[in-house]
Design a protein around this motif. Structure first.
Motif, PDB file in Angstrom:
ATOM      1  N   GLN A  10      26.081  -8.937   3.745  1.00 38.84           N
ATOM      2  CA  GLN A  10      25.581  -7.594   3.444  1.00 38.84           C
ATOM      3  C   GLN A  10      25.872  -7.268   1.986  1.00 38.84           C
ATOM      4  OE1 GLN A  10      27.153  -4.624   6.092  1.00 38.84           O
ATOM      5  NE2 GLN A  10      26.970  -5.971   7.851  1.00 38.84           N
ATOM      6  N   SER A  11      24.959  -6.528   1.391  1.00 38.20           N
ATOM      7  CA  SER A  11      25.194  -6.012   0.048  1.00 38.20           C
ATOM      8  C   SER A  11      26.033  -4.746   0.165  1.00 38.20           C
ATOM      9  CB  SER A  11      23.865  -5.676  -0.629  1.00 38.20           C
ATOM     10  OG  SER A  11      24.099  -5.004  -1.849  1.00 38.20           O
ATOM     11  N   ARG A  12      26.911  -4.520  -0.788  1.00 41.45           N
ATOM     12  CA  ARG A  12      27.702  -3.291  -0.823  1.00 41.45           C
ATOM     13  C   ARG A  12      26.920  -2.129  -1.452  1.00 41.45           C
ATOM     14  NH1 ARG A  12      33.130  -4.365   0.369  1.00 41.45           N
ATOM     15  NH2 ARG A  12      33.722  -6.529   0.096  1.00 41.45           N
ATOM     16  N   LEU A  13      25.720  -2.418  -1.986  1.00 44.11           N
ATOM     17  CA  LEU A  13      24.918  -1.372  -2.612  1.00 44.11           C
ATOM     18  C   LEU A  13      24.386  -0.398  -1.563  1.00 44.11           C
ATOM     19  CD1 LEU A  13      22.771  -3.479  -5.129  1.00 44.11           C
ATOM     20  CD2 LEU A  13      24.832  -2.143  -5.606  1.00 44.11           C
ATOM     21  N   SER A  14      24.322   0.868  -1.901  1.00 48.10           N
ATOM     22  CA  SER A  14      23.709   1.875  -1.029  1.00 48.10           C
ATOM     23  C   SER A  14      22.198   1.659  -1.042  1.00 48.10           C
ATOM     24  CB  SER A  14      24.030   3.280  -1.537  1.00 48.10           C
ATOM     25  OG  SER A  14      23.370   3.497  -2.777  1.00 48.10           O
ATOM     26  N   TYR A  15      21.502   2.261  -0.077  1.00 52.72           N
ATOM     27  CA  TYR A  15      20.049   2.127  -0.052  1.00 52.72           C
ATOM     28  C   TYR A  15      19.423   2.721  -1.311  1.00 52.72           C
ATOM     29  CZ  TYR A  15      20.445   0.555   4.784  1.00 52.72           C
ATOM     30  OH  TYR A  15      20.753  -0.157   5.915  1.00 52.72           O
TER      31      TYR A  15
END
Length: 173
Positions: A10-15
């Motif tokens: 998973q990416s830690r970036l928000s949507y």
């Protein structure tokens, strides 16, 4: 041949950060024309990617940072294929090329759709924002009198994809 499917990290970036990242990639690579249409094939080629059409699931195989293949099934439409390419580029940028500090889970080089999970949703958010840039999409929505068919045609996406994008942006559908 690809090995068994492994769930992407998973990416830690928000949507919202993913949305901005997708649009930044489009701008940096100059793939958006004056009407907002994105040359997703041009981006794939510029990055060293190639497309293979086979009787298999939509997937991505990365050999190195500038050497990868997007696999498209034989039975899908041109519009679906554009979204799939953008989706797989989402995996490429968010889940393969991202720094380790941006990932949760083990880095992988093979991405196959495994149903609904966070990495798949993140790749869909990336694809939607890459293919339908915010400002151009909103402008076209009003210019085309909220006609979702014309809007989908303008951005070369399916009507359901245009409808989801409009709903997400809070536009009346």
């Amino acid at each position: 041949m690809m090995s068994a499917a492994v769930e992407a990290p998973q990416s830690r970036l928000s949507y919202s950060a993913i949305a901005k990242y997708a649009e930044q990639i489009a701008r940096d690579n100059d793939i958006v024309d004056g009407s907002g249409k994105v040359d997703v094939h041009g981006l794939l080629l510029k990055l060293g990617g190639q497309i293979e059409v086979e009787n298999r699931a939509e997937s991505l195989e990365v050999r190195s940072s500038y050497d990868f293949t997007v696999y498209l099934p034989t039975h899908t439409s041109r519009l679906r294929d554009r979204f799939t390419i953008a989706h797989e580029l989402g995996h490429y940028f968010l889940h393969h090329r991202a720094p380790d500090t941006h990932l949760v889970g083990k880095r992988t080089s093979t991405f196959t759709r495994l149903g609904q999970n966070i990495p798949e949703t993140q790749a869909n958010v990336f694809a939607s924002n890459l293919l339908m840039p915010l400002e151009q999409f909103k402008a076209a929505y009003w210019e085309l009198a909220q006609d979702l068919v014309a809007l989908a045609d303008r951005f070369e996406v399916s009507v359901p994809a245009a409808k989801v994008r409009a709903k997400y942006l809070g536009l009346p559908v």
